[in-house]
Scaffold this active site. Structure first.
Site: not given
Ligand code: UDX
Length: 382
Positions: A206, A209
Site C-alpha cells: 500500500c 504504491k
Molecule cells: C497500511 C496502512 O496502515 C493501512 O491503513 C492501509 O489501509 C494500508 O496500508 P499495511 O501496508 O498493512 O497498512 O502495513 P502497516 O502496518 O501500515 O506498515 C507499513 C510499513 O511501515 C511496514 O513495512 C512496517 O514495517 C513499516 N512501519 C510501520 C515502520 O517502519 N514503523 C512504524 O512505526 C510502523
C-alpha cells in the site's frame, strides 16, 4: 469467519455477477488498483467491473467504491462507465478502507472512523445504517474528499515513519537514542505514539504504491508535492543506509554469510511486496555475500524474489549457524523471544544488526553481541 457466515446463511459466494447484482441493494467494488509501470494507478479492474455492473443493473442500486482510487475516479470514470450501459438511476459512494494486513478482521470491525463520500445525503444515511453495529465516528464527505482521505492518511503515516527514521539517523550522530526520543515526542497528544518506530524503511503493497500514485496525481495536476517526494526519498535512502552500515563493518562483504531474520515487509504477513528485507538481501547478494534467510511465514514468497542464490532455513538457529552477522529485518515479535545466547554461540561472529530496534541493546551486549541498531548509540556504552 467466512465459513461460519456461509454456514449461518449470511454470506453467499458465487461467480455469477449478474445474479449478485440483481439480488442486492448495495454493491461494493473492492478490486485491486495496482501501480502501472509509470507509477500511475492501473484502473483496469475498476473499469471492467463498472462495465459489468452497468450491463447487469436492472433496478436502482447504491454502488460503493472501496478500492483506493485517484480523486475524481468515482465521479468521472465509474459513473460514466455505468451510465453508458444503464440509463436508469443509481447512487454512488466512496468508502475507503484503512485496514492493515495481518490485522484485517480486527481493523475492519474496530476502525477509528468510517469515511463515506456521497453525492446525496440519503445515500449517506443508508450507508451509516449499514455500519451501525460498528462503534466509531462515521463521517460523510464529498466523493473527492473521501478518495483524498485515503491517500492523505497513507501519506501522513508514511511521512511519520520517514520523519522518525531521519531523527534516528541524526540520533546516531548526536549520541541520542531514537527509541527514547520517539517515546518522548509520542506522549505529546498532538503527535501520538503510533508509527514512530524507526527502522529500515516502510514497504508493503500500500504505502509504496499509494505514495507514488499520490505524487503522480499531484504532479499531473500541476502541484509539486515537496513533502511527499521527500518522504519517498527518505525511505529509499533508509533502505540503502543499512547496507552502508554493513559494508563499514567488514573489509569486504564478499563471501560473508549473512543471516536475515525476517523476509516479509512487516510482521504477521507472508507478503514480501516492496519488503525492505528483500531489498537488503538483493543488495547483499550483488555484493557477493551469501544470504541465509528465515521468516515464519514468507519463505515461499521470498523464494520467488531472491530464490536462486539465497539459502532458506527452517529455523532462525539454522540461519545463524556459521554466519558472520545476523540482521533483524522484519519486526516479528517472536524474534524477541529467541534463545539469543544460543544464537551468539552459533554465529561465526557475534554481530547483531537490529534493523527494527526489536532487541534490548544492553541485554544483547551483556550476552556478548556487538549490537548495531537504528538511531541508537549503545556501542559506546558499557
Ligand atoms: C497500511 C496502512 O496502515 C493501512 O491503513 C492501509 O489501509 C494500508 O496500508 P499495511 O501496508 O498493512 O497498512 O502495513 P502497516 O502496518 O501500515 O506498515 C507499513 C510499513 O511501515 C511496514 O513495512 C512496517 O514495517 C513499516 N512501519 C510501520 C515502520 O517502519 N514503523 C512504524 O512505526 C510502523
Amino acid at each position: 469467519m467466512v465459513r461460519r457466515n456461509i454456514k449461518e446463511k449470511r454470506l453467499f459466494l458465487n461467480t455469477n455477477l449478474g445474479k449478485s447484482i440483481q439480488e442486492t441493494k448495495i454493491i461494493f467494488i473492492c478490486v485491486g488498483t495496482p501501480s502501472a509501470k509509470d507509477g500511475t494507478v492501473d484502473l483496469g479492474c475498476i473499469k471492467e467491473v463498472a462495465e459489468e455492473i452497468g450491463k447487469n443493473i436492472r433496478r436502482p442500486k447504491i454502488i460503493v467504491i472501496k478500492s483506493t482510487v485517484p480523486m475524481g475516479t468515482v465521479r468521472n470514470l465509474v459513473v460514466k462507465i455505468i451510465s453508458k450501459y444503464w440509463k436508469g438511476n443509481f447512487e454512488i459512494a466512496s468508502n475507503p478502507e484503512f485496514l492493515r494486513e495481518g490485522n484485517a478482521v480486527f481493523d475492519f470491525l474496530n476502525p477509528d472512523r468510517v469515511v463515506i463520500g456521497v453525492n446525496s445525503s440519503e445515500t449517506g444515511k443508508v450507508l451509516v445504517k449499514l455500519y451501525r453495529k460498528i462503534k466509531c465516528p462515521k463521517i460523510i464527505t464529498t466523493l473527492e474528499s473521501a478518495e483524498m482521505i485515503k491517500y492523505a492518511s497513507n501519506a501522513f503515516l508514511a511521512t511519520k515513519i520517514s520523519f522518525i527514521n531521519e531523527i534516528a539517523n541524526i540520533c546516531e550522530k548526536e549520541g541520542a537514542d531514537v527509541e527514547e526520543v520517539a517515546r518522548g515526542i509520542g506522549l505529546d497528544k498532538r503527535i501520538g505514539p503510533h508509527f514512530l518506530k524507526a527502522g529500515i524503511g516502510w514497504g508493503g503493497s500500500c504505502f509504496p504504491k499509494d505514495l507514488k500514485a499520490f505524487r503522480q496525481i499531484a504532479g499531473m495536476d500541476g502541484y509539486n508535492f515537496r513533502l511527499l517526494k521527500s518522504t519517498i526519498e527518505v525511505n529509499n535512502y533508509q533502505k540503502k543506509r543499512i547496507i552502508g552500515k554493513i559494508k563499514s563493518l567488514f573489509p569486504s562483504v564478499k563471501n560473508k554469510k549473512i543471516a536475515l531474520l525476517g523476509l516479509a515487509f512487516k510482521e504477521n504477513t507472508d507478503d514480501v511486496r516492496e519488503s525492505p528485507a528483500l531489498e537488503i538481501a538483493k543488495k547483499l547478494q550483488r555484493l557477493g555475500a551469501v544470504v541465509k534467510g528465515y521468516d515464519p511465514k514468507a519463505i515461499e514468497n521470498a523464494k520467488k524474489v531472491i530464490g536462486e542464490k539465497a539459502i532458506f532455513c527452517n529455523s532462525p538457529y539454522q540461519a545463524v549457524k556459521g554466519a558472520d552477522a545476523v540482521i533483524i529485518a522484519t519486526e516479528w515479535r517472536q524474534f524477541k523471544y529467541l534463545n539469543w545466547k544460543k544464537i551468539k554461540n552459533l554465529l561465526n561472529n557475534p554481530l547483531l544488526i537490529d534493523g527494527r530496534n526489536l532487541m534490548d541493546p544492553l541485554k544483547m551486549k551483556k550476552i556478548g553481541f556487538r549490537y548495531i541498531g537504528v538511531g541508537r548509540n549503545y556501542e559506546k556504552l558499557n
